[in-house]
Design an enzyme around this catalytic site. Structure first.
Site, PDB file in Angstrom:
ATOM      1  N   LEU A 380       3.798  97.432   7.721  1.00  0.00           N
ATOM      2  CA  LEU A 380       4.345  96.930   6.467  1.00  0.00           C
ATOM      3  C   LEU A 380       5.648  96.179   6.679  1.00  0.00           C
ATOM      4  CD1 LEU A 380       3.767 100.075   4.219  1.00  0.00           C
ATOM      5  CD2 LEU A 380       2.403  97.986   4.277  1.00  0.00           C
ATOM      6  N   GLY A 386      13.174 100.774  13.324  1.00  0.00           N
ATOM      7  CA  GLY A 386      11.814 101.286  13.395  1.00  0.00           C
ATOM      8  C   GLY A 386      10.840 100.415  12.644  1.00  0.00           C
ATOM      9  N   ASP A 498      23.755  99.275   4.139  1.00  0.00           N
ATOM     10  CA  ASP A 498      22.806  98.267   4.621  1.00  0.00           C
ATOM     11  C   ASP A 498      22.045  97.662   3.434  1.00  0.00           C
ATOM     12  OD1 ASP A 498      21.650  96.694   6.547  1.00  0.00           O
ATOM     13  OD2 ASP A 498      20.152  98.168   7.149  1.00  0.00           O
TER      14      ASP A 498
END
Length: 686
Positions: A380, A386, A498
């Site tokens: 996705l 990651g 972030d």
């Protein structure tokens, strides 16, 4: 064999075959060809197998840039949000004298075009006997058949000689009624093209190439909407004439609610009893087949659960004994469990909750199965820490599984940090954490709710940008909901650290889910800032944090200012192809605003130059972004102030006047913008 037994036997055979075919991969892929991009259900073709759409919606890509529907019509435009097509006859495209002439139609159960007001009928007659004109002394001009109504075919084929066309109804002159023509072809066309054809400003071939409008609809569309809302992909089994909902590459285990059955009165009196009897037999047969299929599914799942039970029990022991987790485990249970969603209990033990940790503890084996061994086709997204995969758990939940790149101390710290943050929070615009693996597992994996509509970045300047689905009201709503989530975090003494458009997920209704808390920090109540090495994404990092190593809530405000700028411009935060002074979007925005050239920044598709309401609101949002992008943190508003301002802009109520209205595109004074300093560009962060 009697009819009822025959029907039941056939239904059982189909059910058995259907249970064997339990894999339906690739329905999460889209069809793209030339200018036709990101097409989904009910269409299929290309990388989308036939079971991913309806039979009448088959698309083919020719020569890499030409799309055909049902191998008959050329697709000039396709808008799935409006359910409309612009089609042209493939055999007549740039060719008014094809070697094989035929009438081509669409299934009117799905497609409408003859009744649309923007279309009209074109009739083309080939191989006509014009001797009648000579015998009656009438000529073609008298009958309304001018020179421009003739179709010139350079062919020796008699079927293509003496050809004519009419726009609208064919003339009713009695002489025309006895003209013998070999072939008659009816073609829809746009009225605008027909008018230009009549006025001789467009040739017949050019008019046919303009195509005609088509609208489409799908029966039982509520089933498909329900499937999408549950995170599945719509499919269709032609042999059974039924929809299916696909989770990953299998039929979802949860049922879909069928629409009401039509009233028996719809059938004629003479056939009503017979049809009712047949319907009951068919229903019984299908239910029997479904029961058998479910039995097979249940047996298979039970075997898988037994295999995974031992590994899950080991995982639970590992996480409670991990030194890295003891700080979390020492906190009260209520500190976590208030934010954990409740799900129906299952007979599976390997997905059970750890009462110590507050979230479900999954084994690596279970998550490998859920993601088909982390199949690349299920990716996705790919971030700095990651990769996220689409998965389906054994209890039917559709999830997103985040697989951290490495299992080292730094990754473990981020792993624990994200769990700690998300287990103490609950907010409608924050992504929900379902669980994780053990700290001592072979891999560090986090399991979240699946948010099906991609990221804001995808829709602004990524793979979904051409869909044009982010209208101005939707963008403003995204800004409000993101600010709401960040304001909630700050009230909870948490800094996200972030904030960026790739970390803002969208559901099918374009509501926000803020994600990725690996870099987030719990902020002590008794200090104004914390000192830490700058981390984050280039283009979004607070310049004061970057220079002074001081992280505050205003660092998130700066990043959100970049997000606001992306929402009004549709441009990425960093683009090395832009002028060196504009590589950072924040610098570019500040320069455009100070130079009174906001119109050069705002995405032209939003209607900034044509819609006064959009112009006013976009100007206010740009002014707010400017305030967020100030280099000194004390000059920036708080996130709650940002949220209040956005709500005022959105509602256009009495709160709106509290935000100074400055027309940044005019040459008059720029208000508070005057004398502001431009933020310095930032180098890439380590």
């Amino acid at each position: 064999m009697p009819l009822p037994l025959l029907l039941i036997h056939a239904a059982l055979l189909f059910a058995a075959a259907h249970c064997q075919l339990d894999s339906y991969p690739n329905c999460d892929r889209t069809f793209s060809c030339g200018s036709i991009t990101n097409i989904t259900f009910p269409f299929h073709g290309g990388d989308r197998p036939p079971y991913c759409g309806l039979p009448d919606f088959a698309l083919t890509c020719l020569h890499g840039n030409t799309t055909e529907l049902a191998d008959t019509f050329r697709v000039l435009h396709l808008n799935q949000s409006q359910k409309s097509l612009l089609l042209a006859r493939s055999d007549l495209y740039n060719n008014t004298c094809p070697s094989q002439l035929r009438n081509a139609t669409l299934n009117t159960s799905y497609f409408s075009y003859n009744t649309l007001p923007q279309n009209e009928q074109l009739t083309m007659l080939y191989g006509c006997d014009t001797s009648t004109f000579n015998s009656t002394g009438r000529n073609a001009t008298e009958l309304g058949i001018g020179r421009d109504n003739r179709i010139k075919c350079n062919s020796t084929d008699s079927n293509l000689s003496s050809a004519f066309y009419w726009i609208g109804p064919v003339p009713s002159d009695p002489i025309l009624n006895i003209i013998s023509c070999n072939i008659s072809v009816n073609v829809p066309m746009l009225k605008t093209a027909g008018d230009r054809l009549t006025n001789s400003t467009l040739s017949l071939g050019e008019a046919l190439m303009q195509g005609f409008d088509v609208s489409y609809s799908v029966r039982d569309e509520r089933l498909c909407s329900q499937c999408n809302n549950l995170g599945g992909q719509c499919g269709f089994i032609a042999a059974a004439d039924q929809f299916i909902c696909i989770c990953g590459d299998r039929v979802c285990p949860f049922p879909l609610t069928l629409p009401p059955t039509p009233a028996p009165d719809a059938a004629p009196d003479g056939n009503r009893n017979t049809e009712r009897s047949i319907g009951l037999f068919i229903a019984g047969a299908v239910l029997t087949g479904v029961g058998l299929g479910w039995l097979v599914f249940h047996c298979r799942q039970k075997r898988k659960q037994k295999l995974a039970l031992m590994s899950s029990q080991t995982a639970s022991k590992d996480i409670s004994s991990s030194p890295s987790m003891r700080g979390l485990l020492s906190l009260p249970l209520s500190h976590y469990t208030t934010s954990i969603p409740s799900y129906p209990s299952t007979k599976s033990d390997f997905g059970r909750e750890s009462s110590d940790f507050g979230v479900q503890v999954f084994s690596c084996a279970e998550l490998e199965e859920a993601t088909n061994k982390f199949d690349r086709s299920r990716e996705l997204g790919d971030g700095g820490f990651g990769t996220v995969y689409y998965g389906v758990l054994s209890d039917g939940r559709v999830v997103a599984v985040k697989r951290l790149y490495e299992n080292n101390f730094k990754r473990a710290e981020q792993f624990i940090n994200e769990i700690e943050i998300l287990t103490r929070l609950r907010h409608q615009y924050l992504v929900t954490l379902y669980g994780c693996t053990s700290r001592r597992s072979q891999e560090l994996l986090l399991v979240y709710e699946y948010v099906p509509n991609g990221t804001v970045a995808d829709h602004l300047h990524g793979k979904r940008a051409k869909s044009g689905l982010l209208s101005w009201p939707i963008r403003l709503q995204i800004a409000v909901e993101t600010a709401d989530a960040l304001a909630y975090l700050h009230k909870s003494d948490i800094i996200h650290r972030d904030v960026k458009t790739t970390n803002i997920l969208l559901d099918n209704d374009f509501h926000v889910k803020v994600a990725d808390f690996g870099l987030s920090r719990l902020f002590p109540n008794d200090v104004t800032h914390v000192s830490t090495a700058p981390q984050g994404t280039p283009g979004y990092v607070d310049p004061e944090y970057y220079q002074c190593y001081q992280l505050t809530e205003k660092s998130d405000v700066y990043s959100f200012g970049v997000v606001l700028t992306e929402l009004i411009s549709s441009l990425p935060a960093v683009d090395t192809n832009r002028h060196r002074h504009d590589i950072n979007l924040s610098n570019m925005a500040v320069n455009k605003i100070q130079n009174h050239t906001l119109h050069e920044l705002v995405d032209s598709s939003l209607g900034f130059n044509t819609n006064s309401s959009v112009r006013r609101m976009a100007t206010l949002v740009a002014e707010l972004a400017f305030r967020c992008l100030q280099q000194e943190k004390d000059m920036r508003p708080s996130m709650q102030e940002v949220l209040d301002a956005l709500n005022g802009i959105k509602d256009e109520d009495s709160n709106a006047h509290k935000v100074e209205i400055v027309d940044l595109c005019m040459d008059d004074d720029a208000g508070l913008l005057k004398g502001s300093t431009t933020s310095k560009s930032q180098d890439s962060l380590p």
